[in-house]
Write an enzyme that holds these catalytic residues in place. Structure first.
Site, PDB file in Angstrom:
ATOM      1  N   GLU A 152       4.366  38.013  53.387  1.00 59.99           N
ATOM      2  CA  GLU A 152       5.647  37.894  52.686  1.00 59.99           C
ATOM      3  C   GLU A 152       6.627  38.968  53.158  1.00 59.99           C
ATOM      4  O   GLU A 152       7.816  38.708  53.360  1.00 59.99           O
ATOM      5  CB  GLU A 152       5.450  38.007  51.168  1.00 59.99           C
ATOM      6  CG  GLU A 152       4.602  36.908  50.552  1.00 59.99           C
ATOM      7  CD  GLU A 152       3.163  37.349  50.356  1.00 59.99           C
ATOM      8  OE1 GLU A 152       2.542  36.897  49.386  1.00 59.99           O
ATOM      9  OE2 GLU A 152       2.656  38.148  51.191  1.00 59.99           O
ATOM     10  N   GLU A 207      -3.990  43.427  36.950  1.00 60.00           N
ATOM     11  CA  GLU A 207      -4.637  43.427  38.257  1.00 60.00           C
ATOM     12  C   GLU A 207      -5.806  44.414  38.277  1.00 60.00           C
ATOM     13  O   GLU A 207      -6.771  44.233  39.024  1.00 60.00           O
ATOM     14  CB  GLU A 207      -3.626  43.782  39.354  1.00 60.00           C
ATOM     15  CG  GLU A 207      -4.082  43.403  40.762  1.00 60.00           C
ATOM     16  CD  GLU A 207      -2.969  43.514  41.787  1.00 60.00           C
ATOM     17  OE1 GLU A 207      -2.401  42.479  42.181  1.00 60.00           O
ATOM     18  OE2 GLU A 207      -2.651  44.660  42.197  1.00 60.00           O
ATOM     19  N   HIS A 255      15.068  38.530  19.580  1.00 58.51           N
ATOM     20  CA  HIS A 255      15.718  37.216  19.529  1.00 58.51           C
ATOM     21  C   HIS A 255      15.042  36.229  20.472  1.00 58.51           C
ATOM     22  O   HIS A 255      15.605  35.188  20.803  1.00 58.51           O
ATOM     23  CB  HIS A 255      17.197  37.367  19.872  1.00 58.51           C
ATOM     24  CG  HIS A 255      17.953  38.210  18.891  1.00 58.51           C
ATOM     25  ND1 HIS A 255      18.557  37.693  17.767  1.00 58.51           N
ATOM     26  CD2 HIS A 255      18.153  39.551  18.840  1.00 58.51           C
ATOM     27  CE1 HIS A 255      19.129  38.668  17.073  1.00 58.51           C
ATOM     28  NE2 HIS A 255      18.896  39.803  17.713  1.00 58.51           N
ATOM     29  N   GLY A 311      -1.791  49.760  45.656  1.00 60.16           N
ATOM     30  CA  GLY A 311      -0.384  49.379  45.565  1.00 60.16           C
ATOM     31  C   GLY A 311       0.216  49.588  44.198  1.00 60.16           C
ATOM     32  O   GLY A 311       1.327  50.120  44.059  1.00 60.16           O
ATOM     33  N   ARG A 312      -0.490  49.190  43.158  1.00 62.69           N
ATOM     34  CA  ARG A 312       0.054  49.283  41.799  1.00 62.69           C
ATOM     35  C   ARG A 312       0.086  50.716  41.282  1.00 62.69           C
ATOM     36  O   ARG A 312       0.644  50.989  40.228  1.00 62.69           O
ATOM     37  CB  ARG A 312      -0.746  48.388  40.851  1.00 62.69           C
ATOM     38  CG  ARG A 312      -2.246  48.666  40.838  1.00 62.69           C
ATOM     39  CD  ARG A 312      -2.971  47.509  40.146  1.00 62.69           C
ATOM     40  NE  ARG A 312      -4.418  47.630  40.153  1.00 62.69           N
ATOM     41  CZ  ARG A 312      -5.210  47.240  41.145  1.00 62.69           C
ATOM     42  NH1 ARG A 312      -4.677  46.739  42.254  1.00 62.69           N
ATOM     43  NH2 ARG A 312      -6.525  47.343  41.041  1.00 62.69           N
ATOM     44  N   LYS A 340       1.240  48.541  53.846  1.00 62.50           N
ATOM     45  CA  LYS A 340       0.169  49.456  54.248  1.00 62.50           C
ATOM     46  C   LYS A 340      -0.497  48.992  55.546  1.00 62.50           C
ATOM     47  O   LYS A 340      -0.717  49.769  56.468  1.00 62.50           O
ATOM     48  CB  LYS A 340      -0.864  49.564  53.126  1.00 62.50           C
ATOM     49  CG  LYS A 340      -1.938  50.613  53.369  1.00 62.50           C
ATOM     50  CD  LYS A 340      -3.024  50.559  52.287  1.00 62.50           C
ATOM     51  CE  LYS A 340      -2.457  50.798  50.924  1.00 62.50           C
ATOM     52  NZ  LYS A 340      -3.511  50.813  49.875  1.00 62.50           N
ATOM     53  N   LYS A 376      -4.088  33.493  48.927  1.00 63.39           N
ATOM     54  CA  LYS A 376      -3.570  33.854  50.248  1.00 63.39           C
ATOM     55  C   LYS A 376      -4.307  33.088  51.346  1.00 63.39           C
ATOM     56  O   LYS A 376      -3.694  32.591  52.308  1.00 63.39           O
ATOM     57  CB  LYS A 376      -3.725  35.359  50.470  1.00 63.39           C
ATOM     58  CG  LYS A 376      -2.821  36.240  49.626  1.00 63.39           C
ATOM     59  CD  LYS A 376      -3.031  37.697  49.998  1.00 63.39           C
ATOM     60  CE  LYS A 376      -2.110  38.617  49.216  1.00 63.39           C
ATOM     61  NZ  LYS A 376      -2.317  40.036  49.594  1.00 63.39           N
TER      62      LYS A 376
END
Length: 527
Positions: free
Chosen positions: A219, A357, A388, A270-271, A213, A503
């Site tokens: 990253e 978040e 399992h 973002g999410r 954005k 960050k």
């Protein structure tokens, strides 16, 4: 008038706390009455789905009290405020408009001098046209050859949601002959991630999507450089292989280093961005625009249900309030999301971000400490693999963890095998039915090692088949559930200050501006 109040100040919550009765799942699911309860405690969802909550620890008096809580907390009114463009994100002083990416629920929302619904649909129309040109060969690589793979470069919400949706629909698309391009994803700044993806990718026939954005995400820009270097090694011009999804004001917009740029804005977190250009570009290229629009239609239908004021006709609100009851009255600290569908293998990972978040907060929307638990720890894996793995603790551990199952009557691929009198799909669904009852009712045994106490609550969302419409409805359900719980807890569910401190310190480490423990850990890691 909208009032934002802490949960523990609401009279309806205090009455909920004072209810003397606690529901025994063993009792309410026993015998014929249990069969009737399974049929009665079920509400329709969008996309042909159903929300069954018979194995949750509620009864009619508790549901009545939860309905009163929904009314006093003004959940429906607050949702209306949100989709009509109120500044709900108080931390960043922003609107919250992800619902607009898939439909108009209320009044036109004007911001930045534009109609935001038209802005989002306009960007998706541009993506549709671009995807069609890629699919019909009008946009190719420099050699005039078609792109066969699309690779998204992003992190957090730019990766988790779109990746989960792609994986969820990949087999369905193959079976329905709508898989246009294979999609891959690079997210982790760990060089092994990018190297591993690129080693298995024909970069000459790959279109890369850089999603940031701000255009400054460390990253993502690091991984972009990794990809550009790989393209250059093959003698390819990166500008012929890359598009951007970014904001109109970022350095990526109008940059000659990209074939094109598609835009989002600060009002889409973002999410919550899978239904925006963040998901729209990669998913439209992978499956075709028509499939992506079916996904949007499912989400829009889920949103319309979430706008209903009656909790019993609003499955997202109902699910949210039962979750608040389990968290704040019964004291359960975690929730497990357990899809009995391999296609949803990454859906729990997406919901981890979306939920934790959003509601992993200890202060209210005014920055004041709250005195009650908020968002639960969320985890999950697809069944039957999880059985399992960690189901031992879920069945016999000291912590009671509410469970949210998801299942479908039919698989996506349309193929199966019959072994020992039943198909694989029947075996899968037999397991989820058995697990619900086993968790709720348990088993008595004189050998305490084989004793199952039961009283482990669960719900299940069930549908005919996981297709784009059902997946959109499923996504909307959980997004809106998170929102309603945030409203109950009086949180700002739409910022994420908790990710910022690390960050800042990481930048100090890279600048060698460290001392004490930070310097010592930097040396330990050879930075």
């Amino acid at each position: 008038m909208i009032e934002w109040k802490n949960l523990d100040t609401l009279h309806s919550f205090q009455k909920l706390q004072a209810l003397p009765e606690r529901v025994s799942l063993k009792e309410v699911l026993a015998g014929e009455a249990g069969g009737r309860r399974v049929k009665e405690y079920c509400v329709p969802m969008a996309g042909g789905l159903q929300f069954s909550y018979a194995a949750r620890p509620v009864n009619r008096p508790i549901l009545k009290a939860l309905s009163a809580l929904a009314e006093e907390a003004q959940l429906a009114e607050k949702f209306r405020e949100l989709y009509n463009g109120a500044m709900i994100n108080t931390g960043e002083k922003r609107l919250v408009l992800h619902h607009l990416t898939r439909g108009q629920l209320g009044d036109p929302v004007m911001a930045d001098g534009v109609d935001k619904r038209e802005f989002y649909t306009g960007q998706q129309a541009r993506i549709d046209a671009f995807a069609e040109k890629v699919h019909n060969g009008k946009i190719t690589n420099a050699a005039g050859e078609p792109f066969t793979t699309v690779c998204q470069i992003g992190i957090g919400g730019s990766d988790l949601g779109p990746r989960a949706v792609y994986i969820a629909l990949e087999n369905w698309a193959r079976a329905n002959d709508t898989l246009k391009m294979e999609a891959k994803f690079i997210s982790n700044v760990d060089p092994d991630d990018a190297a591993g993806v690129l080693a298995a990718t024909d970069v000459a026939h790959t279109l890369f999507i850089l999603v940031s954005k701000s255009g400054t995400t460390l990253e993502t820009l690091t991984n972009e450089a990794f990809v550009k270097e790989a393209l250059c090694r093959e003698g390819l011009d990166p500008s012929n292989h890359m598009i951007a999804v970014t904001s109109e004001t970022s350095p990526l917009a109008g940059n000659e280093g990209y074939l094109d740029a598609f835009f989002m804005d600060d009002y889409i977190g973002g999410r919550y961005s899978s239904t925006s250009a963040v998901g729209g570009a990669v998913l439209s290229l992978a499956f075709g625009p028509e499939v992506f629009h079916q996904f949007l239609e499912g989400a829009a239908a889920g949103d319309r249900l979430a706008a209903k004021a009656d909790m019993m006709k609003n499955p997202a609100m109902l699910d949210a309030l039962i979750g608040v009851y389990e968290r704040n009255i019964l004291g359960y600290q975690a929730t497990a999301v357990l899809p009995y569908s391999q296609a949803l293998s990454r859906f729990p990972a997406h919901l981890q971000q979306a939920d934790m978040e959003s509601n992993g907060k200890s202060v209210n929307r005014f920055g004041e400490p709250v005195n009650y638990p908020t968002g639960p720890v969320l985890f999950g894996e697809p069944g039957t693999n999880g059985q399992h793995s960690f189901y031992q603790l879920l069945h016999q551990g000291k912590n009671i963890v509410p469970l949210q199952f998801v299942g479908f009557r039919q698989n996506q691929a349309g193929v199966d095998v019959d072994i020992q009198g039943s198909t694989s799909q029947q075996k899968l669904n037999a397991n989820v039915a058995a697990q619900i009852v086993a968790f709720a009712c348990g088993k008595e045994d004189q050998d305490l090692n084989k004793q199952f106490d039961g009283e482990r609550p669960s719900s299940i969302i069930i549908g005919e088949q996981l297709d784009p419409t059902a997946l959109g409805a499923l996504l909307s359900h959980f997004e809106n559930k998170i929102m309603f719980q945030g409203f109950c807890w009086n949180l700002n569910s739409f910022d994420q200050e908790g990710v910022q401190l690390g960050k800042v310190l990481a930048k100090r480490v890279l600048a060698h501006d460290t001392e004490g423990a930070l310097a010592a850990y930097s040396q330990l890691l050879s930075i």
